[in-house]
Design an enzyme around this catalytic site. Structure first.
Site, PDB file in Angstrom:
ATOM      1  N   ASP A  81      -8.133  17.851 -16.076  1.00 39.08           N
ATOM      2  CA  ASP A  81      -8.380  16.457 -16.439  1.00 39.08           C
ATOM      3  C   ASP A  81      -8.001  16.313 -17.905  1.00 39.08           C
ATOM      4  O   ASP A  81      -8.664  16.870 -18.791  1.00 39.08           O
ATOM      5  CB  ASP A  81      -9.854  16.105 -16.192  1.00 39.08           C
ATOM      6  CG  ASP A  81     -10.143  14.620 -16.416  1.00 39.08           C
ATOM      7  OD1 ASP A  81      -9.506  14.023 -17.310  1.00 39.08           O
ATOM      8  OD2 ASP A  81     -11.016  14.073 -15.722  1.00 39.08           O
ATOM      9  N   ARG A 119       0.824  -1.218   0.000  1.00 37.26           N
ATOM     10  CA  ARG A 119       0.000   0.000   0.000  1.00 37.26           C
ATOM     11  C   ARG A 119       0.854   1.262   0.000  1.00 37.26           C
ATOM     12  O   ARG A 119       0.356   2.345  -0.304  1.00 37.26           O
ATOM     13  CB  ARG A 119      -0.989  -0.034   1.182  1.00 37.26           C
ATOM     14  CG  ARG A 119      -1.982   1.098   1.228  1.00 37.26           C
ATOM     15  CD  ARG A 119      -3.314   0.741   1.901  1.00 37.26           C
ATOM     16  NE  ARG A 119      -3.197  -0.115   3.060  1.00 37.26           N
ATOM     17  CZ  ARG A 119      -2.743   0.277   4.249  1.00 37.26           C
ATOM     18  NH1 ARG A 119      -2.388   1.537   4.438  1.00 37.26           N
ATOM     19  NH2 ARG A 119      -2.649  -0.580   5.240  1.00 37.26           N
TER      20      ARG A 119
HETATM   21  C1  LIG Z   1     -13.802   8.017 -17.039  1.00 38.06           C
HETATM   22  C2  LIG Z   1     -13.392   9.367 -16.636  1.00 38.06           C
HETATM   23  C3  LIG Z   1     -13.085   9.663 -15.312  1.00 38.06           C
HETATM   24  C4  LIG Z   1     -13.211   8.648 -14.197  1.00 38.06           C
HETATM   25  O1  LIG Z   1     -12.281   7.614 -14.344  1.00 38.06           O
HETATM   26  P1  LIG Z   1     -12.517   6.088 -13.822  1.00 38.06           P
HETATM   27  O2  LIG Z   1     -11.254   5.425 -14.220  1.00 38.06           O
HETATM   28  O3  LIG Z   1     -13.743   5.579 -14.511  1.00 38.06           O
HETATM   29  O4  LIG Z   1     -12.715   6.167 -12.347  1.00 38.06           O
HETATM   30  C5  LIG Z   1     -12.645  10.945 -15.011  1.00 38.06           C
HETATM   31  N1  LIG Z   1     -12.533  11.888 -15.962  1.00 38.06           N
HETATM   32  C6  LIG Z   1     -12.856  11.646 -17.253  1.00 38.06           C
HETATM   33  C7  LIG Z   1     -12.725  12.729 -18.256  1.00 38.06           C
HETATM   34  C8  LIG Z   1     -13.300  10.385 -17.638  1.00 38.06           C
HETATM   35  O5  LIG Z   1     -13.625  10.145 -18.902  1.00 38.06           O
END
Ligand SMILES: *Cc1c(COP(=O)(O)O)cnc(C)c1O
Length: 378
Positions: free
Chosen positions: A179, A60
């Site tokens: 993101d 972890r």
């Molecule tokens: C899918 C997605 C997430 C979340 O990711 P997971 O791996 O499904 O938890 C976050 N941001 C964007 C833009 C995504 O497409």
């Protein structure tokens, strides 16, 4: 060059150790006969959360296979470090826990975001509070207790783009999280424009084959140390097999993203010229995602595809389609969806590596299936 780095980053020391492929280390614990030295290493981790020197203590805290993926992604995103998690949502949760633990619980965020990211912020599930705004309103929305500004560009699912450098200037000293799941470091490296944190759902393009879940935050050493401590405390670790698959995915990332993007750009052009399509959203920076609004019932298009797979998620070698208002962004309230530009007529297409003509033939016949003139029922 990113093509070369994608193949070699994270593979440091392999040849010298007589190996070619990256070893998968499945150990959960690591033997140590020197109790005092082990205690000193644990103290060092606890005091600054940095990487452990020498072998890991426990799975972890750290894992050698996952560390290689982290190093590889950090190299591609041009950040000092990266910290991997069990999923994209686990990665975002860790960021929110870091800022909350520092007493700055307020987040300024720009819609649209991925549906579950929107929900995590809107619900305040982790004790944070959100102010939604557009990029121009970010500076005015920042308060003394603001710990984070969050944006997706291109955004899920409308592919709306934000000028990262301009937004970073509005943030002042507040960390900006971008993101970068949709663009990937192949098309855009947000850290070069002033983003302090770059988030990926590694489940998407980084893995690239629809068979591994993961998340990762690329950032500076200081924030990485804080994220490692949260990961250790809350346990959202990436499994080493997933770390292996994600590192392997990085090697082909530039080739996959460029090939799928070329097909997506051509499909976007054909859709824009089609009378059955009202509007096409395709980002200026390109990419393998296309969003389009149809004149007929979008649900009938989803029901009509044969080669394309009707499914959530994105970034795989095969092409996927879904209806955000019903599926990926269902969790976002209708009014918030509409004000974020997510029309009920919108379909989101994640273009894979199939041949352009086969994909167009499938979309063409599926669009013909969608005859309903109105969307009264939606
Ligand atoms: C899918 C997605 C997430 C979340 O990711 P997971 O791996 O499904 O938890 C976050 N941001 C964007 C833009 C995504 O497409």
């Amino acid at each position: 060059m990113i093509d070369t780095e994608a193949v070699h980053a994270g593979r440091e020391g392999l040849a010298e150790s007589g190996r070619h492929a990256v070893p998968i280390d499945l150990s959960t614990t690591y033997p140590s006969y020197d109790v005092e030295a082990e205690a000193a290493r644990i103290d060092a981790f606890a005091s600054d959360g940095g990487r452990l020197s020498g072998p890991p203590v426990y799975g972890r805290l750290d894992n050698p296979t996952t560390s290689r993926f982290e190093a590889g992604l950090a190299a591609l995103e041009r950040t000092a470090d990266a910290v991997a998690f069990a999923s994209g949502m686990a990665a975002l949760s860790a960021v929110l826990l870091v800022i909350a633990s520092q007493g700055r619980r307020h987040v300024v965020a720009v819609r649209p975001l991925y549906g579950c990211s929107d929900h995590l912020l809107e619900s305040g599930l982790l004790g944070t509070e959100v102010t939604w705004t557009d990029p121009a309103g970010v500076a005015a929305a920042i308060r003394p207790d603001t710990g984070l500004v969050m944006v997706e560009t291109p955004a899920n699912p409308t592919l709306a783009e934000t000028d990262i450098a301009a937004l970073a200037r509005s943030c002042g000293t507040v960390p900006l999280l971008v993101d970068n799941t949709f663009a990937t470091p192949v098309l855009q490296r947000p850290a070069e424009y002033g983003a302090r944190l770059v988030l990926h759902s590694a489940t998407k393009y980084l893995g690239g084959h629809g068979d591994v879940m993961g998340g990762v935050v690329a950032c500076d050493d200081e924030f990485a140390a804080a994220l490692r401590q949260i990961r250790f405390a809350t346990g959202g670790v990436l499994h080493p097999l997933a770390g292996y698959l994600l590192l392997r995915g990085l090697a082909t990332l530039p080739v996959r993203v460029r090939a799928a993007s070329a097909t997506a750009a051509e499909l976007a052009g054909r859709l824009a010229a089609d009378p059955r399509v009202l509007r096409v959203h395709y980002p200026r920076i390109g990419g393998a995602m296309v969003a389009f609004e149809v004149a007929g019932d979008p649900r009938e298009v989803v029901a009509g595809v044969r080669l394309v797979t009707p499914a959530v998620s994105l970034g795989s070698v095969d092409t996927l389609i879904q209806h955000p208002a019903s599926i990926s962004h269902r969790i976002v309230a209708e009014g918030d969806r509409h004000s974020a530009g997510i029309s009920d007529r919108l379909l989101r297409l994640s273009v894979g590596l199939e041949h352009l003509d086969d994909l167009w033939a499938d979309l063409d016949q599926a669009l013909s299936e969608s005859r309903s003139p109105a969307l009264a029922a939606l």
